[in-house]
Design an enzyme around this catalytic site. Structure first.
Site, PDB file in Angstrom:
ATOM      1  N   ALA A  65      26.571  21.412  20.235  1.00  0.00           N
ATOM      2  CA  ALA A  65      25.292  21.813  19.633  1.00  0.00           C
ATOM      3  C   ALA A  65      24.974  23.270  19.970  1.00  0.00           C
ATOM      4  CB  ALA A  65      24.173  20.895  20.128  1.00  0.00           C
ATOM      5  N   TYR A 107      27.141  25.539  20.653  1.00  0.00           N
ATOM      6  CA  TYR A 107      28.090  26.346  19.891  1.00  0.00           C
ATOM      7  C   TYR A 107      27.614  26.494  18.445  1.00  0.00           C
ATOM      8  CZ  TYR A 107      32.416  27.729  17.559  1.00  0.00           C
ATOM      9  OH  TYR A 107      33.348  28.386  16.796  1.00  0.00           O
ATOM     10  N   GLU A 123      62.041  24.820  27.229  1.00  0.00           N
ATOM     11  CA  GLU A 123      60.764  24.546  26.571  1.00  0.00           C
ATOM     12  C   GLU A 123      60.864  23.255  25.779  1.00  0.00           C
ATOM     13  OE1 GLU A 123      59.998  27.907  24.052  1.00  0.00           O
ATOM     14  OE2 GLU A 123      60.143  29.324  25.713  1.00  0.00           O
ATOM     15  N   LYS A 176      60.904  21.075  22.583  1.00  0.00           N
ATOM     16  CA  LYS A 176      61.146  21.388  21.181  1.00  0.00           C
ATOM     17  C   LYS A 176      60.045  20.703  20.387  1.00  0.00           C
ATOM     18  CE  LYS A 176      64.816  21.452  17.721  1.00  0.00           C
ATOM     19  NZ  LYS A 176      63.982  21.010  16.609  1.00  0.00           N
ATOM     20  N   ASP A 230      57.773  19.387  17.467  1.00  0.00           N
ATOM     21  CA  ASP A 230      58.167  18.883  16.161  1.00  0.00           C
ATOM     22  C   ASP A 230      57.063  19.120  15.142  1.00  0.00           C
ATOM     23  OD1 ASP A 230      59.862  17.783  14.395  1.00  0.00           O
ATOM     24  OD2 ASP A 230      59.667  15.721  15.101  1.00  0.00           O
ATOM     25  N   TYR A 234      55.966  30.585  20.877  1.00  0.00           N
ATOM     26  CA  TYR A 234      57.133  30.491  21.748  1.00  0.00           C
ATOM     27  C   TYR A 234      58.125  31.656  21.710  1.00  0.00           C
ATOM     28  CZ  TYR A 234      58.871  27.732  17.688  1.00  0.00           C
ATOM     29  OH  TYR A 234      59.196  27.275  16.455  1.00  0.00           O
ATOM     30  N   LYS A 262      68.660  17.911  22.002  1.00  0.00           N
ATOM     31  CA  LYS A 262      67.760  16.927  21.403  1.00  0.00           C
ATOM     32  C   LYS A 262      67.771  15.597  22.127  1.00  0.00           C
ATOM     33  CE  LYS A 262      67.928  18.647  16.732  1.00  0.00           C
ATOM     34  NZ  LYS A 262      67.772  18.206  15.360  1.00  0.00           N
ATOM     35  N   CYS A 274      63.551 -16.495  -7.732  1.00  0.00           N
ATOM     36  CA  CYS A 274      62.715 -15.354  -7.320  1.00  0.00           C
ATOM     37  C   CYS A 274      61.529 -15.847  -6.489  1.00  0.00           C
ATOM     38  CB  CYS A 274      62.215 -14.611  -8.557  1.00  0.00           C
ATOM     39  SG  CYS A 274      60.980 -13.350  -8.163  1.00  0.00           S
ATOM     40  N   CYS A 298      58.246 -15.253  -8.776  1.00  0.00           N
ATOM     41  CA  CYS A 298      57.943 -15.966 -10.020  1.00  0.00           C
ATOM     42  C   CYS A 298      58.814 -17.200 -10.245  1.00  0.00           C
ATOM     43  CB  CYS A 298      58.076 -15.019 -11.208  1.00  0.00           C
ATOM     44  SG  CYS A 298      59.776 -14.474 -11.485  1.00  0.00           S
ATOM     45  N   CYS A 311      65.872 -10.347  -9.861  1.00  0.00           N
ATOM     46  CA  CYS A 311      65.077 -11.278 -10.650  1.00  0.00           C
ATOM     47  C   CYS A 311      65.032 -10.696 -12.053  1.00  0.00           C
ATOM     48  CB  CYS A 311      63.656 -11.383 -10.090  1.00  0.00           C
ATOM     49  SG  CYS A 311      62.503 -12.081 -11.302  1.00  0.00           S
ATOM     50  N   CYS A 327      57.158 -10.999 -14.007  1.00  0.00           N
ATOM     51  CA  CYS A 327      57.203 -11.354 -12.585  1.00  0.00           C
ATOM     52  C   CYS A 327      56.116 -10.547 -11.863  1.00  0.00           C
ATOM     53  CB  CYS A 327      58.587 -11.024 -12.023  1.00  0.00           C
ATOM     54  SG  CYS A 327      58.676 -11.078 -10.226  1.00  0.00           S
TER      55      CYS A 327
END
Ligand code: IVH
Length: 674
Positions: A40, A42, A118, A120, A122, A231, A319, A413, A416, A430, A436
């Site tokens: 508030a 801010y 560091e 990695k 994603d 980075y 990785k 099926c 159906c 099917c 269906c």
């Protein structure tokens, strides 16, 4: 009277003071995660600044905290050329490869080395350029040489300083690289909101970050909780650094976020230990990482090692293994897709695989079940690779488990009850088509999907509601939906009902390739639909085509031609198209090739071209009657290799596909084509 003196100096000072304060609090909040004042308080500062700037518009500067969102949607992204190519990293997930990297490095440098390890991250790799301390440009990696200008979007990210903090002198020019990511918690919240709005969700935080950043409307990006971590420094004028550690400190001083999980390693064993440490903490981290990046700390040594065309010789991405867990098969159910294809799906005892609960996995088809030799009751190892889709890897032999009977495809099926047909090979169908219910549901969803008619707000949930309420019994029924009937459905209000009707109205006018794709012709994906559209030009021409005519389209073999012809000539399909047209559907004629100079030829482009962009090259090929695909196969006629070609170049060599340079390619075009 000069510009300046029009604004009273106390106002000018107050504006400056507010900006200072807001920048400080932004930094505390977005970068340090440690706000000093309430939201508030801010908001009050921000509102006061907004008000003063509205009263004195000449005081507005681009680096003002109020200017993070510039407003307008753009027609597309501009291309920007990177100062230096944005390389990628050499990578691997086994220790041996990493050790080989280390010994290459030590041999070349003739001595021990220090690494910085560091996480990695994603997300989406982004390059930022600052001029005299002000954010001047932000770009995606693109093909490494040319990226997309995403400056307005990146300006909305709170942890990207618009002005470098004064803790350290601002260089006249600074180009740096980092990752825009979405925190896992924020990703989950975003997906929950999207589900609420019946919009497609993102498969993982990386896709969410990329999708949010590559929005043409920066207003949308501003609403998405993205975070930027710095980075690497790509270029800096007037300051020198000796090590990566120094650079990371500088990033902190300039007001960037840097990962807390960076570690200095005195040898490769320490780097490996940090990899294991982070791998074990992986599921408790606040963001997704898919490994560690092992980098030389000493920048002079980096210079000495240099780079190949693809990656620097001083870094290696080590990785993590894809996430695997053990579960049990509780049942195998058979689903019917939009084409009638039957897919067995394993219902698993729910297990957490890297923060995502997995309770089902596709088993693809009858033969795959035989290959894996799995039955109900079996223990299985499942994997969720980077892209969330869970797979059953193998059965785990365990004498204690009681195995169920061998799996058998149902004879009828499950949706159906029609008798199943198995045309030989691993697949079962099917044959009941749109009669269906399962197939109708799949077809409706497909019809409305993004690559097809792209009807916004018509996701799976709504399709099910429409079918269950009886408002829709066939595909053409979608075109006559009315707002007042939709409002009867749960979750629909006047606005959402009107929006859906509006979206349907817009979708009624479509292009030939989209419509052909939307029809759900067996074996016809988006690419084949484009090929058909470009070849025939009009819907009627496609409908009149016999199997031989269809086969004449590049990329369509006899089997696809036959299946497509059966589908298109079938009376159910014809009636459906007729009714869609009666209900207002119009299909634009497709642009026909301007010549057939490249007819029948298939091209793949790799590497960066210097005289035209990838998409210009593709358009050019298509306008001359040729086709382009993204992967190399024995059916590819030419691979056009630009600068720094990727693995497609090697594939072309292996498959003996002719390789052209950009100049060779341009030379084979008819005069005037370019
Ligand atoms: S350094 C010149 N450091 O991994 C090499 N990359 O192909 C600059 N990535 O596209 C990259 N975390 O998006 C570096 N700490 C990190 C990284 C990182 C994630 C991504 C980056 C790059 C990909 C590797």
């Amino acid at each position: 009277m000069s510009e300046k003196s029009r604004v009273p100096s106390d106002v000018r000072e107050r504006v400056e003071e507010l900006r200072e304060q807001i920048r400080h609090h932004d930094y505390r909040y977005y970068v340090l995660d440690s706000p000093e004042i309430s939201d508030a308080a801010y908001d009050e500062l921000y509102a006061e600044l907004k008000r003063l700037e509205a009263e004195q518009p000449e005081l507005v500067t681009p680096d003002s905290p109020t200017q993070r969102v510039s407003g307008q949607t753009r027609p597309g992204f501009n291309e920007v050329e990177h100062h230096a190519p944005m390389l990628s990293l050499d990578s691997g997930s086994d220790e041996e490869t990493l050790r080989r990297f280390d010994s290459r490095v030590r041999t070349a440098l003739d001595g021990p080395v220090v690494y910085i390890v560091e996480p990695k991250l994603d997300g989406l790799s982004v390059e930022l350029v600052y001029e005299d301390g002000q954010l001047a440009r932000a770009a995606t990696r693109g093909d490494g040489r040319v990226g997309e200008d995403i400056t307005p979007n990146v300006r909305t990210i709170g942890s990207v300083p618009l002005t470098l903090r004064a803790e350290r002198e601002a260089p006249s020019r600074l180009a740096l690289r980092g990752e825009a990511i979405m925190m896992i918690e924020d990703f989950e919240r975003l997906n929950a909101q999207l589900t609420q709005a019946d919009k497609p969700v993102f498969a993982n935080p990386r896709n969410a970050a990329a999708g949010s950043l590559r929005q043409l409307d920066p207003g949308v990006t501003a609403e998405r909780p993205l975070v930027f971590f710095a980075y690497e420094i790509m270029a800096v004028d007037g300051q020198t650094f000796e090590s990566q550690s120094d650079r990371l400190t500088a990033f902190g001083d300039w007001g960037f976020k840097i990962s807390r999980h960076v570690k200095k390693a005195d040898d490769i064993d320490e780097a490996i230990a940090w990899h294991h440490q982070l791998e074990s903490e992986r599921d408790d981290l606040e963001y997704e990482i898919d490994g560690v990046v092992v980098k030389l700390d000493d920048l002079a040594a980096r210079e000495e090692l240099g780079a190949t065309a693809h990656h620097p010789r001083w870094a290696f991405a080590y990785k993590f293994e894809p996430r695997r867990e053990i579960s049990e098969i509780q049942a195998i159910v058979v689903q019917v897709g939009r084409t009638g294809k039957l897919t067995p799906v394993a219902m698993l005892r729910p297990v957490d695989v890297g923060g995502v609960t997995v309770s089902r996995a596709s088993l693809h088809n009858r033969e795959e079940i035989e290959r894996l030799d799995i039955r109900v009751g079996d223990k299985v190892r499942i994997q969720r690779a980077g892209d969330v889709i869970p797979q059953v890897l193998e059965r785990i032999d365990d004498s204690k488990t009681k195995r169920g009977p061998r799996f058998r495809m149902p004879e009828r099926c499950p949706s159906c009850g029609t008798e199943i047909v198995s045309p030989g090979g691993p697949l079962d169908y099917c044959p009941n088509g749109l009669a269906c219910p399962a197939q109708l549901k799949g077809r409706l969803q497909h019809f409305a999907s993004r690559g097809a008619l792209d009807i916004d707000g018509l996701g799976e949930r709504t399709v099910v509601q429409l079918l269950e309420s009886g408002l829709v019994e066939s595909v053409p029924d979608l075109l006559t939906l009315e707002a007042k009937e939709l409002m009867e459905l749960e979750g629909f209000a006047e606005l959402s009902a009107n929006n859906l009707v509006e979206a349907v109205e817009e979708a009624k006018h479509t292009t030939l390739d989209r419509f052909l794709y939307a029809l759900g012709i067996p074996e016809v994906g988006a690419q084949t639909a484009r090929d058909l559209a470009a070849h025939f030009g009009t819907l009627d021409a496609v409908l009149e085509a016999g199997p031989e005519d269809l086969e004449a389209v590049a990329g369509i073999g006899p089997k696809v031609a036959e299946a497509a012809h059966d589908f298109l000539s079938n009376s159910t399909t014809r009636k459906m198209i007729e009714r869609l047209r009666q209900r207002g559907l119009t299909v634009e004629e497709a642009e026909r090739p301007s010549s057939d100079a490249l007819a029948g030829l298939t091209f793949v482009f790799t590497g960066s071209l210097s005289r035209l962009t990838r998409s210009e090259a593709k358009d050019l090929v298509e306008s001359l009657g040729g086709r382009t695909t993204s992967s190399v196969s024995s059916k590819t006629d030419y691979v056009v290799a630009g600068e720094d070609p990727g693995s497609k170049y090697e594939q072309a060599q292996e498959l003996d596909v002719k390789i052209l340079s950009e100049d060779d390619f341009l030379a084979m075009l008819p005069k005037g084509a370019r």
